[in-house]
Motif scaffolding. Structure first.
Motif, PDB file in Angstrom:
ATOM      1  N   MET A   1      -6.237  13.022  -2.661  1.00  0.00           N
ATOM      2  CA  MET A   1      -7.087  14.166  -2.323  1.00  0.00           C
ATOM      3  C   MET A   1      -6.740  15.378  -3.180  1.00  0.00           C
ATOM      4  N   VAL A   2      -5.446  15.630  -3.371  1.00  0.00           N
ATOM      5  CA  VAL A   2      -5.020  16.787  -4.168  1.00  0.00           C
ATOM      6  C   VAL A   2      -5.468  16.637  -5.617  1.00  0.00           C
ATOM      7  N   ASN A   3      -5.317  15.431  -6.166  1.00  0.00           N
ATOM      8  CA  ASN A   3      -5.688  15.182  -7.564  1.00  0.00           C
ATOM      9  C   ASN A   3      -7.171  14.869  -7.742  1.00  0.00           C
ATOM     10  N   LYS A   4      -7.911  14.907  -6.604  1.00  0.00           N
ATOM     11  CA  LYS A   4      -9.362  14.675  -6.638  1.00  0.00           C
ATOM     12  C   LYS A   4      -9.728  13.274  -7.145  1.00  0.00           C
ATOM     13  N   ASN A   5      -8.839  12.315  -6.890  1.00  0.00           N
ATOM     14  CA  ASN A   5      -9.186  10.918  -7.178  1.00  0.00           C
ATOM     15  C   ASN A   5     -10.216  10.410  -6.174  1.00  0.00           C
ATOM     16  N   ILE A   6     -10.229  11.036  -4.984  1.00  0.00           N
ATOM     17  CA  ILE A   6     -11.221  10.718  -3.970  1.00  0.00           C
ATOM     18  C   ILE A   6     -11.776  12.028  -3.423  1.00  0.00           C
TER      19      ILE A   6
ATOM     20  N   MET B   1     -10.185   4.085  -7.702  1.00  0.00           N
ATOM     21  CA  MET B   1      -8.879   4.559  -7.244  1.00  0.00           C
ATOM     22  C   MET B   1      -7.789   3.628  -7.761  1.00  0.00           C
ATOM     23  N   PRO B   2      -6.836   4.137  -8.586  1.00  0.00           N
ATOM     24  CA  PRO B   2      -5.778   3.265  -9.117  1.00  0.00           C
ATOM     25  C   PRO B   2      -4.866   2.763  -8.007  1.00  0.00           C
ATOM     26  N   LYS B   3      -4.347   1.550  -8.192  1.00  0.00           N
ATOM     27  CA  LYS B   3      -3.479   0.962  -7.168  1.00  0.00           C
ATOM     28  C   LYS B   3      -2.052   1.474  -7.317  1.00  0.00           C
ATOM     29  N   LEU B   4      -1.209   1.124  -6.341  1.00  0.00           N
ATOM     30  CA  LEU B   4       0.169   1.595  -6.332  1.00  0.00           C
ATOM     31  C   LEU B   4       0.966   0.991  -7.482  1.00  0.00           C
TER      32      LEU B   4
ATOM     33  N   GLU C   1       4.416   3.085   5.971  1.00  0.00           N
ATOM     34  CA  GLU C   1       3.388   4.011   6.445  1.00  0.00           C
ATOM     35  C   GLU C   1       3.454   5.345   5.693  1.00  0.00           C
ATOM     36  N   PHE C   2       4.687   5.756   5.359  1.00  0.00           N
ATOM     37  CA  PHE C   2       4.863   6.993   4.606  1.00  0.00           C
ATOM     38  C   PHE C   2       4.221   6.889   3.220  1.00  0.00           C
ATOM     39  N   VAL C   3       4.320   5.720   2.603  1.00  0.00           N
ATOM     40  CA  VAL C   3       3.687   5.500   1.299  1.00  0.00           C
ATOM     41  C   VAL C   3       2.172   5.681   1.409  1.00  0.00           C
ATOM     42  N   ILE C   4       1.584   5.139   2.483  1.00  0.00           N
ATOM     43  CA  ILE C   4       0.141   5.286   2.691  1.00  0.00           C
ATOM     44  C   ILE C   4      -0.227   6.758   2.808  1.00  0.00           C
ATOM     45  N   CYS C   5       0.552   7.483   3.616  1.00  0.00           N
ATOM     46  CA  CYS C   5       0.288   8.905   3.838  1.00  0.00           C
ATOM     47  C   CYS C   5       0.368   9.691   2.533  1.00  0.00           C
ATOM     48  N   MET C   6       1.429   9.467   1.761  1.00  0.00           N
ATOM     49  CA  MET C   6       1.612  10.204   0.507  1.00  0.00           C
ATOM     50  C   MET C   6       0.521   9.870  -0.504  1.00  0.00           C
TER      51      MET C   6
END
Length: 353
Positions: free
Chosen positions: A75-80, A1-4, A64-69
């Protein structure tokens, strides 16, 4: 999983600012359109919100919003494939490290005080009369095709209005279970089991089965009767019965099965001396299909007769009685052949032993 990355954080800030935060926080209702547009199951979105709302105030500050997004986009991009049970360290902001540790400790204490968790129950395949009545009401609200079958969208819509603890992935799995032939629509029997399984999944969290009981395989694999003469079901050999030697209607012997009233099968003569059980079963299905055809034609003819047309309903009634009798007698013949086969197998087994 790439970091921020910095560009990613800037993008999240633009979204956060557009939601018009109050006291530098956004509520669940403000974020709800973003959650909904992600098209993830409600169980996934609830877990993401719980992880992101570190201080448990049901609001998200920007960190917290950054974590949520980030979790939603992964999940949408199927990275996880699934949402993690705990936040990875690189996603926890420095100002929240202490709160995350406290949350972990609290959760560990709660788990210690809880009794051992039981495995989710298995699906009970039995449908009680009370449940059957309830399921029929749900199924009856579905839009049906011309042949009376129901599609996945029509069933799903009725289910969503009744059961709120199941997601689209649950319905997909159950649909494949009750529809192993991947048909566009299914008839009422598998539809009732579709509702039955999902109701138990919704109410008590039952595991969705990986396979069905043997006695239900016939129900779920049942092929609808085809009335197209070019279909495989119509491959029945026919020989002409001589006109000078007519046989009485509905006479069934060990060598012939004839029908003198049915205009579609006046010349039907089937040799059963060398008939296998499979052939007998196929002929039974054909006669059952023909019986339904005559029943439908009888109803249609009855409507015409009511309107004043000259239509002979008595002949249709005779045909229906005749064909139904042949179906019943053929069923007895098939049972007799099965008994002979079992007897022969027993003799073979006794001889070999």
């Amino acid at each position: 999983m790439p970091k921020l990355e910095q560009f990613e954080i800037k993008k999240y800030w633009q979204i956060f600012s557009g939601l018009k935060p109050v006291d530098q926080k956004v509520s669940h209702d403000q974020v709800l359109p973003i959650l909904y547009n992600s098209k993830q199951d409600s169980s996934v979105l609830n877990k993401i919100w719980f992880l992101a709302d570190i201080d448990d105030d049901d609001n998200l500050d920007f960190e917290e919003f950054v974590i949520c997004m980030r979790l939603i986009f992964d999940m949408v991009n199927k990275n996880i494939d699934t949402v993690p049970d705990e936040l990875p360290d690189w996603l926890v902001p420095g100002s929240k490290v202490k709160l995350v540790k406290e949350r972990k400790q609290t959760k560990a204490k709660e788990n210690e005080s809880l009794p051992p968790q039981k495995e989710p129950p298995k699906v009970d395949w039995y449908i009680s009369p009370e449940d059957m009545t309830s399921y029929n009401k749900i199924v009856d609200t579905c839009t049906r095709a011309n042949d009376g079958t129901m599609t996945f969208p029509s069933l799903s819509l009725s289910i969503k209005n009744k059961f709120f603890n199941i997601g689209s992935s649950d319905m997909d799995k159950v649909w494949k279970l009750v529809n192993p032939r991947s048909l566009n629509s299914i008839d009422k029997d598998p539809a009732l089991y579709f509702v039955h399984i999902l109701r138990q999944r919704n109410d008590v969290g039952s595991l969705i089965p990986a396979e069905v009981p043997k006695n239900l395989e016939v129900v779920f694999n049942k092929q609808p009767i085809q009335y197209d003469l070019k279909s495989e079901q119509a491959e029945v050999k026919r020989t002409t019965v001589p006109v000078e030697q007519p046989k009485p209607a509905s006479v069934v012997t060990s060598s012939t099965i004839t029908s003198s009233h049915n205009p579609l099968s006046n010349d039907l003569k089937i040799d059963t001396n060398n008939m296998t059980i499979d052939k007998a079963r196929l002929i039974k299905e054909q006669l059952q299909g023909l019986l339904k055809y005559k029943q439908d034609k009888y109803i249609y003819g009855k409507d015409i007769a009511t309107s004043g047309s000259n239509y002979n309903l008595q002949s249709f009634t005779d045909d229906l009685d005749n064909i139904e009798q042949q179906v019943n007698e053929l069923a007895g013949y098939l049972s007799h052949k099965k008994d002979e086969l079992n007897s022969l197998n027993n003799e073979i087994n006794n001889t070999s032993s």
